[in-house]
Design a protein around this motif. Structure first.
Motif, PDB file in Angstrom:
ATOM      1  N   CYS A 165      -2.193   0.009  10.107  1.00  0.00           N
ATOM      2  CA  CYS A 165      -1.043   0.902  10.011  1.00  0.00           C
ATOM      3  C   CYS A 165      -0.921   1.648  11.332  1.00  0.00           C
ATOM      4  CB  CYS A 165      -1.229   1.906   8.881  1.00  0.00           C
ATOM      5  SG  CYS A 165      -1.256   1.165   7.236  1.00  0.00           S
ATOM      6  N   TYR A 166       0.323   1.934  11.744  1.00  0.00           N
ATOM      7  CA  TYR A 166       0.547   2.619  13.005  1.00  0.00           C
ATOM      8  C   TYR A 166       1.852   3.391  12.927  1.00  0.00           C
ATOM      9  CZ  TYR A 166       3.494  -1.469  13.438  1.00  0.00           C
ATOM     10  OH  TYR A 166       4.433  -2.441  13.194  1.00  0.00           O
ATOM     11  N   GLY A 167       2.028   4.329  13.828  1.00  0.00           N
ATOM     12  CA  GLY A 167       3.274   5.071  13.823  1.00  0.00           C
ATOM     13  C   GLY A 167       3.364   6.075  14.944  1.00  0.00           C
ATOM     14  N   THR A 168       4.525   6.728  15.008  1.00  0.00           N
ATOM     15  CA  THR A 168       4.812   7.756  15.989  1.00  0.00           C
ATOM     16  C   THR A 168       5.517   8.890  15.266  1.00  0.00           C
ATOM     17  OG1 THR A 168       5.101   6.066  17.699  1.00  0.00           O
ATOM     18  CG2 THR A 168       6.005   8.243  18.170  1.00  0.00           C
ATOM     19  N   HIS A 169       5.145  10.143  15.588  1.00  0.00           N
ATOM     20  CA  HIS A 169       5.858  11.289  15.032  1.00  0.00           C
ATOM     21  C   HIS A 169       5.981  12.364  16.100  1.00  0.00           C
ATOM     22  CE1 HIS A 169       1.742  12.802  14.330  1.00  0.00           C
ATOM     23  NE2 HIS A 169       2.283  13.994  14.313  1.00  0.00           N
ATOM     24  N   CYS A 170       6.901  13.271  15.855  1.00  0.00           N
ATOM     25  CA  CYS A 170       7.112  14.411  16.743  1.00  0.00           C
ATOM     26  C   CYS A 170       6.380  15.585  16.113  1.00  0.00           C
ATOM     27  CB  CYS A 170       8.607  14.701  16.858  1.00  0.00           C
ATOM     28  SG  CYS A 170       8.991  16.090  17.950  1.00  0.00           S
ATOM     29  N   ASP A 171       5.356  16.109  16.807  1.00  0.00           N
ATOM     30  CA  ASP A 171       4.590  17.198  16.204  1.00  0.00           C
ATOM     31  C   ASP A 171       5.378  18.516  16.268  1.00  0.00           C
ATOM     32  OD1 ASP A 171       4.193  18.381  18.721  1.00  0.00           O
ATOM     33  OD2 ASP A 171       2.092  17.814  18.846  1.00  0.00           O
ATOM     34  N   MET A 172       4.827  19.571  15.706  1.00  0.00           N
ATOM     35  CA  MET A 172       5.527  20.853  15.606  1.00  0.00           C
ATOM     36  C   MET A 172       5.730  21.524  16.963  1.00  0.00           C
ATOM     37  SD  MET A 172       6.326  20.714  12.548  1.00  0.00           S
ATOM     38  CE  MET A 172       7.154  22.270  12.353  1.00  0.00           C
ATOM     39  N   ASN A 173       5.030  21.048  18.000  1.00  0.00           N
ATOM     40  CA  ASN A 173       5.198  21.582  19.351  1.00  0.00           C
ATOM     41  C   ASN A 173       6.149  20.738  20.187  1.00  0.00           C
ATOM     42  OD1 ASN A 173       3.323  23.717  18.995  1.00  0.00           O
ATOM     43  ND2 ASN A 173       1.676  22.225  19.169  1.00  0.00           N
TER      44      ASN A 173
ATOM     45  N   ASP B 198      -2.786   5.368  14.647  1.00  0.00           N
ATOM     46  CA  ASP B 198      -3.039   4.077  14.008  1.00  0.00           C
ATOM     47  C   ASP B 198      -4.252   4.207  13.105  1.00  0.00           C
ATOM     48  OD1 ASP B 198      -5.117   4.092  15.828  1.00  0.00           O
ATOM     49  OD2 ASP B 198      -4.557   2.247  16.809  1.00  0.00           O
ATOM     50  N   ASP B 199      -4.359   3.283  12.193  1.00  0.00           N
ATOM     51  CA  ASP B 199      -5.431   3.307  11.213  1.00  0.00           C
ATOM     52  C   ASP B 199      -5.724   1.861  10.810  1.00  0.00           C
ATOM     53  OD1 ASP B 199      -7.261   3.857   9.234  1.00  0.00           O
ATOM     54  OD2 ASP B 199      -5.824   4.784   7.871  1.00  0.00           O
ATOM     55  N   PHE B 200      -6.895   1.407  11.184  1.00  0.00           N
ATOM     56  CA  PHE B 200      -7.287   0.067  10.775  1.00  0.00           C
ATOM     57  C   PHE B 200      -7.868   0.156   9.372  1.00  0.00           C
ATOM     58  CE2 PHE B 200      -7.070  -0.183  15.315  1.00  0.00           C
ATOM     59  CZ  PHE B 200      -6.458  -1.401  15.517  1.00  0.00           C
ATOM     60  N   ASN B 201      -7.675  -0.872   8.594  1.00  0.00           N
ATOM     61  CA  ASN B 201      -8.086  -0.898   7.182  1.00  0.00           C
ATOM     62  C   ASN B 201      -7.429   0.243   6.418  1.00  0.00           C
ATOM     63  OD1 ASN B 201      -9.805  -3.163   7.492  1.00  0.00           O
ATOM     64  ND2 ASN B 201     -11.319  -1.808   8.412  1.00  0.00           N
ATOM     65  N   CYS B 202      -6.123   0.412   6.640  1.00  0.00           N
ATOM     66  CA  CYS B 202      -5.420   1.558   6.073  1.00  0.00           C
ATOM     67  C   CYS B 202      -5.040   1.367   4.610  1.00  0.00           C
ATOM     68  CB  CYS B 202      -4.170   1.855   6.879  1.00  0.00           C
ATOM     69  SG  CYS B 202      -2.996   0.483   6.948  1.00  0.00           S
ATOM     70  N   ARG B 203      -4.918   0.169   4.173  1.00  0.00           N
ATOM     71  CA  ARG B 203      -4.574  -0.053   2.772  1.00  0.00           C
ATOM     72  C   ARG B 203      -5.766  -0.701   2.091  1.00  0.00           C
ATOM     73  NH1 ARG B 203       1.684  -2.128   3.032  1.00  0.00           N
ATOM     74  NH2 ARG B 203       2.456  -0.296   4.123  1.00  0.00           N
ATOM     75  N   THR B 204      -6.260  -0.003   1.113  1.00  0.00           N
ATOM     76  CA  THR B 204      -7.422  -0.531   0.419  1.00  0.00           C
ATOM     77  C   THR B 204      -6.968  -1.543  -0.620  1.00  0.00           C
ATOM     78  OG1 THR B 204      -7.343   1.265  -1.182  1.00  0.00           O
ATOM     79  CG2 THR B 204      -8.771   1.570   0.732  1.00  0.00           C
ATOM     80  N   THR B 205      -7.743  -2.574  -0.727  1.00  0.00           N
ATOM     81  CA  THR B 205      -7.468  -3.558  -1.758  1.00  0.00           C
ATOM     82  C   THR B 205      -8.405  -3.273  -2.918  1.00  0.00           C
ATOM     83  OG1 THR B 205      -9.007  -5.077  -0.706  1.00  0.00           O
ATOM     84  CG2 THR B 205      -6.697  -5.328  -0.141  1.00  0.00           C
ATOM     85  N   PRO B 206      -7.880  -3.329  -4.126  1.00  0.00           N
ATOM     86  CA  PRO B 206      -8.755  -3.025  -5.259  1.00  0.00           C
ATOM     87  C   PRO B 206      -9.896  -4.032  -5.335  1.00  0.00           C
ATOM     88  CG  PRO B 206      -6.644  -3.908  -6.017  1.00  0.00           C
ATOM     89  CD  PRO B 206      -6.556  -3.752  -4.523  1.00  0.00           C
ATOM     90  N   PRO B 207     -11.082  -3.546  -5.648  1.00  0.00           N
ATOM     91  CA  PRO B 207     -12.207  -4.474  -5.739  1.00  0.00           C
ATOM     92  C   PRO B 207     -12.010  -5.444  -6.897  1.00  0.00           C
ATOM     93  CG  PRO B 207     -12.819  -2.321  -6.565  1.00  0.00           C
ATOM     94  CD  PRO B 207     -11.437  -2.191  -5.993  1.00  0.00           C
ATOM     95  N   THR B 208     -12.514  -6.621  -6.687  1.00  0.00           N
ATOM     96  CA  THR B 208     -12.459  -7.613  -7.748  1.00  0.00           C
ATOM     97  C   THR B 208     -13.498  -7.233  -8.788  1.00  0.00           C
ATOM     98  OG1 THR B 208     -11.840  -9.263  -6.120  1.00  0.00           O
ATOM     99  CG2 THR B 208     -12.616 -10.073  -8.249  1.00  0.00           C
ATOM    100  N   THR B 209     -13.037  -7.030  -9.992  1.00  0.00           N
ATOM    101  CA  THR B 209     -13.982  -6.651 -11.037  1.00  0.00           C
ATOM    102  C   THR B 209     -14.389  -7.889 -11.825  1.00  0.00           C
ATOM    103  OG1 THR B 209     -12.165  -6.130 -12.524  1.00  0.00           O
ATOM    104  CG2 THR B 209     -13.091  -4.310 -11.281  1.00  0.00           C
ATOM    105  N   ILE B 210     -15.656  -7.994 -11.996  1.00  0.00           N
ATOM    106  CA  ILE B 210     -16.209  -9.094 -12.783  1.00  0.00           C
ATOM    107  C   ILE B 210     -16.608  -8.497 -14.122  1.00  0.00           C
ATOM    108  CG2 ILE B 210     -18.046 -10.807 -12.931  1.00  0.00           C
ATOM    109  CD1 ILE B 210     -18.150 -10.686  -9.840  1.00  0.00           C
ATOM    110  N   PRO B 211     -16.058  -9.040 -15.182  1.00  0.00           N
ATOM    111  CA  PRO B 211     -16.428  -8.465 -16.473  1.00  0.00           C
ATOM    112  C   PRO B 211     -17.928  -8.598 -16.695  1.00  0.00           C
ATOM    113  CG  PRO B 211     -15.195 -10.507 -16.774  1.00  0.00           C
ATOM    114  CD  PRO B 211     -15.211 -10.205 -15.303  1.00  0.00           C
TER     115      PRO B 211
END
Length: 166
Positions: free
Chosen positions: A70-78, A85-98
């Motif tokens: 994930c990446y982006g640009t914003h205008c801060d308050m100043n 940027d954020d690597f591994n930004c979206r977690t995938t739910p773990p595979t659950t084994i019954p």
């Protein structure tokens, strides 16, 4: 004049001055001083790709599923541009084994197989037999039998087995 500084421009206008001759005298009262107001100031914020964004604005963001980035640009308050940027930004739910259930009974933290005796005992003072069993369906059964020791002409016999489900 391309900066954002305030400028005060003084314009001197000559009044009643026609031509310059050597005999002409220009007096101080012959001039009028006019002040032009400074240009309007640019409000605080950010310019990004020739577009204005107010402070606190999200300018752009994105996600690359092939790298989970994930990446982006914003205008801060100043009014400063901030890239993130954020690597591994979206977690995938773990595979659950019954969980695998082993047939049997769990009793007081210990596993007992189907049809087994968990505990049994006899109280000779009251002629009471008791027991705990794991039945063939994985259920824990408690059984007791008062007057469980039968006396005959021979030696006494004690018989206590799993309770009969009827």
């Amino acid at each position: 004049m391309g900066t954002q500084e305030n400028y005060v421009i003084t314009l001197v206008v000559l009044l009643a001055y026609t031509c310059c001759t050597s005999s002409s005298t220009v007096h101080r009262n012959d001039f009028t001083k006019t002040t032009i107001p400074p240009p309007t100031t640019v409000p605080p914020g950010c310019f990004y790709h020739n577009k204005y964004y107010p402070p606190g604005s999200l300018i752009e963001n994105g996600y690359d599923p092939s790298t989970n980035w994930c990446y982006g640009t914003h205008c801060d308050m100043n009014g400063q541009l901030q890239n993130w940027d954020d690597f591994n930004c979206r977690t995938t739910p773990p595979t659950t084994i019954p969980p695998t259930t082993i047939p049997g009974c769990l009793y007081n933290g210990k596993y007992y197989s189907l049809g087994s005796t968990i505990d049994k005992g006899y109280d000779p003072d009251s002629n009471w037999c008791y027991g705990t069993y794991c039945d063939t369906n994985g259920q824990i059964l408690h059984g007791d039998d008062f007057n469980c020791v039968k006396t005959t002409t021979g030696a006494p016999t004690t018989t206590l087995g799993p309770p009969q489900v009827g």
